[in-house]
Design an enzyme around this catalytic site. Sequence first.
Site, PDB file in Angstrom:
ATOM      1  N   HIS A 138      50.584  39.680  48.986  1.00  0.00           N
ATOM      2  CA  HIS A 138      49.895  40.486  49.310  1.00  0.00           C
ATOM      3  C   HIS A 138      50.065  40.929  51.021  1.00  0.00           C
ATOM      4  O   HIS A 138      48.979  40.966  51.697  1.00  0.00           O
ATOM      5  CB  HIS A 138      48.445  40.466  49.110  1.00  0.00           C
ATOM      6  CG  HIS A 138      48.057  40.305  47.690  1.00  0.00           C
ATOM      7  ND1 HIS A 138      49.015  41.157  46.943  1.00  0.00           N
ATOM      8  CD2 HIS A 138      47.245  39.720  46.937  1.00  0.00           C
ATOM      9  CE1 HIS A 138      48.432  40.897  45.564  1.00  0.00           C
ATOM     10  NE2 HIS A 138      47.435  39.957  45.852  1.00  0.00           N
ATOM     11  N   HIS A 210      42.469  45.688  45.337  1.00  0.00           N
ATOM     12  CA  HIS A 210      42.000  44.369  44.477  1.00  0.00           C
ATOM     13  C   HIS A 210      40.673  44.112  43.992  1.00  0.00           C
ATOM     14  O   HIS A 210      40.258  42.909  44.083  1.00  0.00           O
ATOM     15  CB  HIS A 210      42.557  43.059  45.462  1.00  0.00           C
ATOM     16  CG  HIS A 210      43.123  41.914  44.858  1.00  0.00           C
ATOM     17  ND1 HIS A 210      42.441  41.422  43.988  1.00  0.00           N
ATOM     18  CD2 HIS A 210      44.509  41.546  44.699  1.00  0.00           C
ATOM     19  CE1 HIS A 210      43.305  40.090  43.373  1.00  0.00           C
ATOM     20  NE2 HIS A 210      44.402  40.462  43.941  1.00  0.00           N
ATOM     21  N   GLU A 341      45.706  46.221  39.592  1.00  0.00           N
ATOM     22  CA  GLU A 341      46.284  46.824  40.688  1.00  0.00           C
ATOM     23  C   GLU A 341      47.214  47.871  40.087  1.00  0.00           C
ATOM     24  O   GLU A 341      48.434  47.234  40.049  1.00  0.00           O
ATOM     25  CB  GLU A 341      46.571  45.310  41.657  1.00  0.00           C
ATOM     26  CG  GLU A 341      45.611  44.443  41.528  1.00  0.00           C
ATOM     27  CD  GLU A 341      46.122  43.053  41.755  1.00  0.00           C
ATOM     28  OE1 GLU A 341      47.097  42.861  42.807  1.00  0.00           O
ATOM     29  OE2 GLU A 341      45.924  42.001  41.167  1.00  0.00           O
TER      30      GLU A 341
HETATM   31  C1  GLA Z   1      47.143  38.707  42.789  1.00  0.00           C
HETATM   32  C2  GLA Z   1      48.097  37.916  42.351  1.00  0.00           C
HETATM   33  C3  GLA Z   1      47.485  36.632  41.558  1.00  0.00           C
HETATM   34  C4  GLA Z   1      46.556  36.070  42.578  1.00  0.00           C
HETATM   35  C5  GLA Z   1      45.754  37.207  43.178  1.00  0.00           C
HETATM   36  C6  GLA Z   1      44.773  36.560  44.161  1.00  0.00           C
HETATM   37  O1  GLA Z   1      46.536  39.451  41.569  1.00  0.00           O
HETATM   38  O2  GLA Z   1      49.080  38.320  41.369  1.00  0.00           O
HETATM   39  O3  GLA Z   1      48.519  35.846  41.376  1.00  0.00           O
HETATM   40  O4  GLA Z   1      47.181  35.586  43.986  1.00  0.00           O
HETATM   41  O5  GLA Z   1      46.183  38.346  43.631  1.00  0.00           O
HETATM   42  O6  GLA Z   1      43.972  35.487  44.091  1.00  0.00           O
END
Ligand code: GLA
Length: 376
Positions: A138, A210, A341
Site C-alpha cells: 500500500h 480500503h 479494492e
Molecule cells: C490488503 C492486503 C491485506 C492486508 C490489508 C490490511 O487488503 O491485501 O493482506 O494487508 O490490506 O490489513
Amino acid sequence: MKKQVLLWLLSGVLFLNACQNNTIHNETASMTFTISEKPFGQINGDTITQYTITNPQGMQVSIINYGGTVTNLLVPGRDHELGDVVLGFDSLSGYLQKANPYFGCLVGRYGNRIAKGKFILDGQAYQLTLNDHGNTLHGGVQGLDKVIWQASKPAGDSSLKLTYTSKDGDQGFPGNLVIEVVYTLSSDNALQIAYSATTDKATPVNLTNHCYFNLSAGKQNTILDHEVMLQAEKFTAVDSLLIPTGQLPDVKGTPMDFTTPKKIGAELAAVKGGYDHNWVLKRKGKDLEKIATAYDASSGRFMEVFTTEPGLQFYTGNFLDGTLKGKQQQKYQQHAGFCMETQHFPDAPNQPSFPNTIVKPGESYRSLTYYRFSVK
Ligand code: GLA
C-alpha cells in the site's frame, strides 16, 4: 380524512423513533445535497476536518482529510433505517494508531504489494520503503493513507475533492505525482470515487480505497453470511507472503469461484488465511462496468461495485482479531468486514504480463469506481 391523519401520526412516530435510535439526521429532511464540515482532531497543529455529504435520500458519507478516509457511510436497509456499513473509529486517535488496518482510507501510490519494494524502470533500479515482511504494501511506510490531503468542495454539494502532491522520491517512488481524488454521492445511493494523477517522471501508480464493509451495519459480527459475486474467472496466484507468482489459475471448481453469488463463509475455511487475493475481472472493455456484488439478507442491503479497473482485491478482514476498539466500542473480530479494492494487479511493475501500471509524463492516470447501494 381520518386515514390521512392516521398516516400523518404514524410517520411522526416513525420519525421520532428513528431519531431516538440516532439513525436519522436533520439533513434527511433536505431535498437537495448538503455538505457540512466539523473539526476531527489535530495533527502537529494542523486541524483535521470531517466532511459529511448527504444526498436527498438521506444517505451520508463522512470523509476526513487525513488519509482521505471514509469514516462513516450511512445507507438505508430494508426497513429504511440508516446504518453505518463501514468499519472505523470514533476519533482521530483511532485512525492514527499503528494497528489501524487501513480502515476506509485512500491507498497509494501503489495499492497492494511490490515484491521486495524493488522495480526497474527505464534501466534504473528503485528501492521503496518496506513495511510488509520485506515487501512494500500500500505505497510503503508512509503511504497516501497517512498524509493530510487538501480538501475543497466543488459546486453542487455532492462532492468532496482531495488533492495531494507526493514529491519525487517519496517512499522511493520516482516523480512528483499530483493526485486528485473526488468522492461523490449520487442521488441513486452510490458512492463514487474518481482518481486522477499526473507525473513529471515515469512511475508506477495504482490507487484504491480500503473501506471495510459490513452491510448489516454492525448487527452481524462477521460478514461470513454475506453473499458475494465476483465477475472473474481467474485470480492472481500468490506465494506465502501474498506476492504474485505470475500464474493466473481458473477459479472454476475452487473456493475462489464467486461467478454466481455465494456466502463468503461457504468455502472460506478451505483457503489458507482466508480470502486476500486479486481477482482478474472479466470485462468487456475499459469502461465502467459492474464487476461485483454483495448482499446481506439480514438487513436487505445490496451493494454493487462498478469500476474501470482490471482487478479487485477481495479481502475478508483475516487479520482482524478482536483487539481493535472500533466505533461505539465495537470489537472487530476476524472477518468483521470485507474489502473490495478495485485496482491493477499486485506487483505489476515486476510482472511484464500484467496490465501496465506505469504512468509517464504527459499522460494522465484515471480510475473510477463506485459502490451503489439498494435493498432486496
Ligand atoms: C490488503 C492486503 C491485506 C492486508 C490489508 C490490511 O487488503 O491485501 O493482506 O494487508 O490490506 O490489513
